[in-house]
Structure formats: structure tokens, C-alpha cells
Scaffold this active site. Structure first.
Site, PDB file in Angstrom:
ATOM      1  N   SER A 142      45.783  13.325  40.334  1.00 51.57           N
ATOM      2  CA  SER A 142      44.839  12.280  39.923  1.00 51.57           C
ATOM      3  C   SER A 142      44.747  11.242  41.026  1.00 51.57           C
ATOM      4  O   SER A 142      45.726  11.001  41.752  1.00 51.57           O
ATOM      5  CB  SER A 142      45.310  11.613  38.628  1.00 51.57           C
ATOM      6  OG  SER A 142      44.555  10.444  38.347  1.00 51.57           O
ATOM      7  N   TYR A 155      51.778   7.301  33.824  1.00 50.28           N
ATOM      8  CA  TYR A 155      50.989   8.502  34.130  1.00 50.28           C
ATOM      9  C   TYR A 155      50.747   8.597  35.635  1.00 50.28           C
ATOM     10  O   TYR A 155      50.940   9.651  36.246  1.00 50.28           O
ATOM     11  CB  TYR A 155      49.665   8.435  33.369  1.00 50.28           C
ATOM     12  CG  TYR A 155      48.676   9.521  33.723  1.00 50.28           C
ATOM     13  CD1 TYR A 155      48.747  10.780  33.126  1.00 50.28           C
ATOM     14  CD2 TYR A 155      47.646   9.284  34.640  1.00 50.28           C
ATOM     15  CE1 TYR A 155      47.835  11.772  33.441  1.00 50.28           C
ATOM     16  CE2 TYR A 155      46.731  10.277  34.954  1.00 50.28           C
ATOM     17  CZ  TYR A 155      46.831  11.519  34.351  1.00 50.28           C
ATOM     18  OH  TYR A 155      45.918  12.505  34.667  1.00 50.28           O
ATOM     19  N   LYS A 159      51.797  11.452  38.563  1.00 54.77           N
ATOM     20  CA  LYS A 159      50.839  12.136  39.432  1.00 54.77           C
ATOM     21  C   LYS A 159      51.150  11.876  40.908  1.00 54.77           C
ATOM     22  O   LYS A 159      50.922  12.744  41.760  1.00 54.77           O
ATOM     23  CB  LYS A 159      49.419  11.698  39.085  1.00 54.77           C
ATOM     24  CG  LYS A 159      48.959  12.154  37.703  1.00 54.77           C
ATOM     25  CD  LYS A 159      48.990  13.675  37.558  1.00 54.77           C
ATOM     26  CE  LYS A 159      48.414  14.123  36.228  1.00 54.77           C
ATOM     27  NZ  LYS A 159      48.350  15.605  36.095  1.00 54.77           N
TER      28      LYS A 159
END
Length: 260
Positions: A142, A155, A159
Site C-alpha cells: 500500500s 495497517y 505494509k
């Protein structure tokens, strides 16, 4: 382009029941590959495979379940005789808010799915087939792994770690296995709904290309990276974000024509 032909190759795509995973499976199948789609439930995996048709099959396998992952790899080899492509797409984001407010349960789930699972599946695929015969792996990272954002810091940290892991694996598994990643910006998926659903127009307007992404935008890049057209690319993370990382495009657009 001949280099994009995947006829005779077999791909496993994790987290493929919807969104980027399903679009990727569709793109690989359209390029000629046999495709194995995984999902947490057999029913969802079967439904996704049915949408593709042809030789596609669905396998119920939670991404972090080592036994299920091993059975999926074994089934793939039994059914198709090779495992040439692995797309580690399964991801999750159960943690919303400041990083210091997250508990260990959310931390563990985020890193188990987003980081451990790609390592698990890559190891299984390498030992079962790719290490001897070669192959291509693509991890779904991401743009969040390259920047800091409010409320999705955990998150994004997972990533960022996946991006680093991609380079590590590219070296460790060279020269037989190529390992790359894609880093999507805001894409029209259920996982990313909080980032666009209530303010899509504003998000789109702020990007250089003026729209949020569609799953097919990411799928096309994955299909390229696993193909022979990308045979000299490994350890890279391809950003696909409508110019999101460049910054807010609105001030530039509003000043268009000045000085020309």
C-alpha cells in the site's frame, strides 16, 4: 504483447473472493493462466471461481492457517502440475485510531495477515515448486507503507514491513524466483471504504489523475509483474495511486495556464 501471455502457467491468488484479489485472478485468467482463488470460506472461493470459469478453482483457506495453505499448494500441484505465480493479496485492517490505542489482539491480527501470511505462502510455494522451477511472487502492499496517515498507522506499519520483506525475499530467492510488490492508493474496495465512500469526489479531485482506483487498475499491474515482460524486475514496489503520493493536485490544477 507476447510477454504478457501466461498460457500454461498456474497462479494462486490469496484473498481473491472480491476486490483487488478477484480482479487480479480475472486478469491472470484472461492472460491464459490457470487460477486458484482462496478465501476464508469455501463458499466464497467457489463463487469467485465461478465468476471466472474455465479452469479456475476456489479453495477455502484462511491466509494465516498454515495447514490450509499447505493443502492449497498441494492441491494446486495435483490439479495443474505447477505453481508458477503467487499473489499474496489477502489483507486486513481491524485497527483504527492512534497506534498507541491499539491492543495486542489488533496488532497481532494485522501483522499476521498482512506480513506473516505472505511469508508463509511464499515459503510453501518456493519449497514445493518455485525454488527448483522458478516463479514470480507479487505482494499487495500500500502507499500507506510509504507515508504516515491518521488512524491507520498500524495497517501502514504492516505494509511498510511488507515492502521491506519484498526486497529481502527478492534477494534470498534469487535468481529463480522474482518477488515484487504493488502499492495501491485509494481503490474502490470494501477494505478501503472508510477512505473514499463518504467523500469520493474530494479524494478524486485531490489526485493528479482525478479519480480513485478500480481493482482492475491494480490487477493490470500485477499481471505485468508476473509476466515475462517484467523478467528483469525484482525487489521493486510499484506505486499505483493516481499520483496520490505526489501530494494534493488541486493547487496545481487551479493554477493551470499561469506562465504559459
Amino acid at each position: 504483447m507476447a510477454g504478457l501471455d501466461l498460457t500454461g502457467r498456474t497462479a494462486v491468488v490469496t484473498g481473491a473472493s472480491r476486490g483487488i484479489g478477484l480482479a487480479t485472478a480475472q486478469a491472470l485468467a484472461a492472460a491464459g493462466a490457470n487460477v486458484v482463488l482462496t478465501s476464508r470460506s469455501q463458499e466464497a472461493a467457489d463463487a469467485a471461481a465461478a465468476r471466472i470459469g474455465g479452469t479456475a478453482i476456489g479453495v477455502g483457506a484462511h491466509a494465516v492457517d498454515e495447514d490450509a495453505a499447505r493443502r492449497c499448494v498441494e492441491l494446486t500441484l495435483e490439479r495443474f502440475g505447477s505453481l508458477d505465480i503467487l499473489v499474496n493479496n489477502a489483507g486486513t485492517n481491524p485497527a483504527f485510531g492512534p497506534v498507541i490505542d491499539q491492543d495486542h489482539g489488533r496488532f497481532a491480527k494485522t501483522f499476521d495477515v498482512n506480513l506473516w501470511a505472505p511469508l508463509l505462502w511464499t515459503g510453501l510455494a518456493t519449497r514445493a515448486w518455485m525454488g527448483e522451477h522458478g516463479g514470480a511472487v507479487v505482494n499487495t502492499a500500500s502507499v500507506g507503507g510509504m507515508a504516515s496517515e491518521a488512524n491507520i498507522g498500524l495497517y501502514n506499519a504492516s505494509k511498510a514491513a511488507l515492502i521491506h520483506l519484498t526486497g529481502q525475499l527478492a534477494l534470498e530467492l534469487s535468481p529463480k524466483v522474482r518477488v515484487n510488490a504493488v502499492a495501491p492508493g485509494v481503490v474502490r474496495t470494501r477494505l478501503a471504504e472508510a477512505l473514499w465512500k463518504e467523500h469520493e469526489q474530494a479524494v478524486s479531485a485531490s489526485t493528479a489523475l482525478g479519480r480513485i482506483g478500480e481493482p482492475a487498475d491494480i490487477a493490470s499491474a500485477v499481471a505485468f509483474l508476473v509476466s515475462d515482460a517484467a523478467s528483469w524486475i525484482t525487489g521493486e514496489t510499484m506505486v499505483i495511486d493516481s499520483g496520490q503520493l505526489l501530494g494534493d493536485a488541486l493547487p496545481f490544477r487551479q493554477g493551470a495556464g499561469i506562465g504559459l
